[in-house]
Design an enzyme around this catalytic site. Structure first.
Site, short mmCIF file in Angstrom:
data_model
loop_
_atom_site.label_atom_id
_atom_site.label_comp_id
_atom_site.label_asym_id
_atom_site.label_seq_id
_atom_site.Cartn_x
_atom_site.Cartn_y
_atom_site.Cartn_z
N TRP A 163 111.71 134.68 71.27
CA TRP A 163 111.21 133.56 72.28
C TRP A 163 111.11 132.30 71.89
O TRP A 163 111.55 131.00 72.21
CB TRP A 163 110.00 134.06 72.87
CG TRP A 163 110.30 135.59 73.84
CD1 TRP A 163 109.78 136.55 73.38
CD2 TRP A 163 111.18 135.66 74.80
NE1 TRP A 163 110.14 137.75 74.38
CE2 TRP A 163 111.25 137.00 75.26
CE3 TRP A 163 111.98 134.88 75.64
CZ2 TRP A 163 111.76 137.60 76.28
CZ3 TRP A 163 112.98 135.10 76.51
CH2 TRP A 163 112.67 136.59 76.89
N ASP B 194 103.31 129.28 73.54
CA ASP B 194 103.82 130.30 74.47
C ASP B 194 102.85 131.30 74.41
O ASP B 194 102.87 131.96 73.33
CB ASP B 194 105.02 130.61 74.17
CG ASP B 194 105.99 131.80 75.12
OD1 ASP B 194 104.95 132.03 75.91
OD2 ASP B 194 106.98 131.70 74.85
N LYS C 11 103.45 139.46 82.38
CA LYS C 11 102.86 140.48 81.15
C LYS C 11 101.55 141.05 81.43
O LYS C 11 101.40 142.25 81.31
CB LYS C 11 103.18 139.85 79.72
CG LYS C 11 104.50 139.05 79.39
CD LYS C 11 105.64 140.03 79.30
CE LYS C 11 107.06 139.21 79.33
NZ LYS C 11 107.35 138.36 78.31
C1 LIG Z 1 108.54 137.72 78.33
C2 LIG Z 1 108.39 136.28 77.35
C3 LIG Z 1 108.95 135.11 77.77
C4 LIG Z 1 110.15 135.00 78.71
O1 LIG Z 1 109.54 134.97 79.92
P1 LIG Z 1 110.19 134.63 81.46
O2 LIG Z 1 109.03 134.52 82.22
O3 LIG Z 1 111.05 135.86 81.91
O4 LIG Z 1 111.10 133.52 81.34
C5 LIG Z 1 108.93 134.32 76.87
N1 LIG Z 1 107.95 134.13 75.87
C6 LIG Z 1 107.28 135.28 75.71
C7 LIG Z 1 106.42 135.39 74.61
C8 LIG Z 1 107.63 136.38 76.39
O5 LIG Z 1 106.77 137.65 76.10
#
Ligand SMILES: *Cc1c(COP(=O)(O)O)cnc(C)c1O
Length: 361
Positions: free
Chosen positions: A101, A171, A195
């Site tokens: 990511w 993030d 999540k």
């Molecule tokens: C799941 C995840 C993403 C991607 O998220 P989307 O909502 O599917 O774009 C990005 N960064 C992290 C840390 C993730 O766990």
């Protein structure tokens, strides 16, 4: 019968939340309609989105000079929106590349300016958080980006980089609400909801007000990709993901009822310790991450044999423990143990692993 769901996302939600949503599915309060059918401009819905925001502010202790935005497009759209909005003065930003990511965020930013990789852990399949050398930080960066918890590899930053006046952007998709976080240390936080917050389709952005840029009327940045559009309109410039925001409100009520983020942290530390302690003493299973960088939320592990890994995943599934297969880039297994995974689920998983070890080691 409900299973123990160890999915990395979309992930398990608290059973109390699902039951409450089910009880309100046909008719929300006295409204005569489902939240899904409601105008986002209605009095009832305004109360729901207002409560979701104020609960998030309360639970995360978000300072008043930060805006909370409810958006769509996932964390992946933030990989572009962050540079579009923040990489504007010197068109430069620093990135710590700690996984897939973080790599995606870094690569997407290159479309908009100079993205500098100040450290990476790619050399060992992202199984650790690299030590940061401040001398490598750009003193003219518009922001500094990290992925706080690396969902695929099971690592997390256990301390934050000191970036001085340069806004820290993170993030937090897979760690938001898992423990207290000092929001004032960040310029911007973003997370996909699926999540630890609710269903897929909702993305939460928490941004310091002074970082929200103005764009000229003839700017080539699309209206929907400007933070200002959403901030000026209370996340109601267009139809927000109404049902996802409603579920987030229920999840936040649930978190609050359990004692908020300090209680979540305590519970999550207990759950993670159960699993890591077992892994560290097992003759068959082994954690792929060592030391202080271990994630509280995502725990990857292996047996060392692809055959035994597959056998374990299959037997676990038959016993009601699902989504334990590791990410395709790491192999092995991964147990995602977000807030809504009860400690009982982790204890029973450990029992199952112990039994499997006895039969196969
Ligand atoms: C799941 C995840 C993403 C991607 O998220 P989307 O909502 O599917 O774009 C990005 N960064 C992290 C840390 C993730 O766990």
């Amino acid at each position: 019968m409900r299973v123990y769901n160890f999915s990395a996302g979309p992930a398990v939600l608290p059973e109390d939340v699902l039951k409450k949503a089910a009880s309100e599915l046909l008719e929300y309060g006295e409204s005569g309609q489902s939240v899904m059918e409601m105008s986002h401009r209605s009095k009832e819905y305004e109360a729901i989105i207002g409560a979701a925001e104020s609960l998030l502010r309360e639970v995360m202790s978000i300072p008043d000079n930060y805006k909370v935005l409810f958006l769509q497009g996932g964390a992946s759209l933030q990989f572009a929106m962050v540079p579009l909005n923040l990489m504007r003065k010197n068109r430069k930003a620093d990135f710590v590349v700690t996984g897939q990511w973080a790599t995606k965020a870094y690569k997407e930013a290159k479309r908009f300016g100079e993205a500098v990789c100040v450290a990476s852990s790619k050399d060992k399949t992202f199984s650790y958080i690299p030590t940061l050398d401040k001398a490598k930080f750009s003193d003219d960066a518009d922001y500094f980006h990290i992925c706080l918890n690396n969902t695929i590899y099971g690592t997390r930053f256990s301390s934050l980089p000191d970036t001085g006046d340069i806004p820290l952007v993170a993030d937090v998709s897979s760690s938001i609400l898992s423990e207290p976080i000092d929001v004032s240390r960040f310029g911007l936080l973003y997370a996909g909801a699926q999540k630890n917050m609710g269903p897929a389709g909702l993305t939460v952005v928490i941004i310091r007000e002074d970082l929200i840029p103005e764009f000229a009327d003839d700017s080539d940045v699309p209206t929907m990709l400007q933070y200002k559009t959403h901030s000026d309109n209370g996340s109601m410039f267009n139809t927000p993901p109404t049902y996802g925001i409603y579920i987030l409100k229920l999840v936040l009520e649930w978190v609050k009822s359990l004692g908020g983020l300090p209680a979540m942290k305590e519970l999550n530390e207990k759950k993670a310790a159960l699993l890591y302690d077992f892994l560290d003493n097992s003759k068959l299973f082994k954690a792929t991450v060592a030391g202080a960088d271990r994630s509280l939320m995502n725990v990857p592990f292996i047996t060392g044999s692809d055959e035994l890994d597959a056998k374990f995943v299959k037997e676990a599934k038959a016993a009601g423990f699902v989504n334990l297969k590791g990410h395709r880039s790491v192999g092995g297994m991964r147990a995602s143990i977000y807030n809504a995974m009860p400690i009982d689920g982790v204890a029973k998983l450990v029992q199952l692993m112990s039994k499997f070890e006895g039969e196969n080691a």
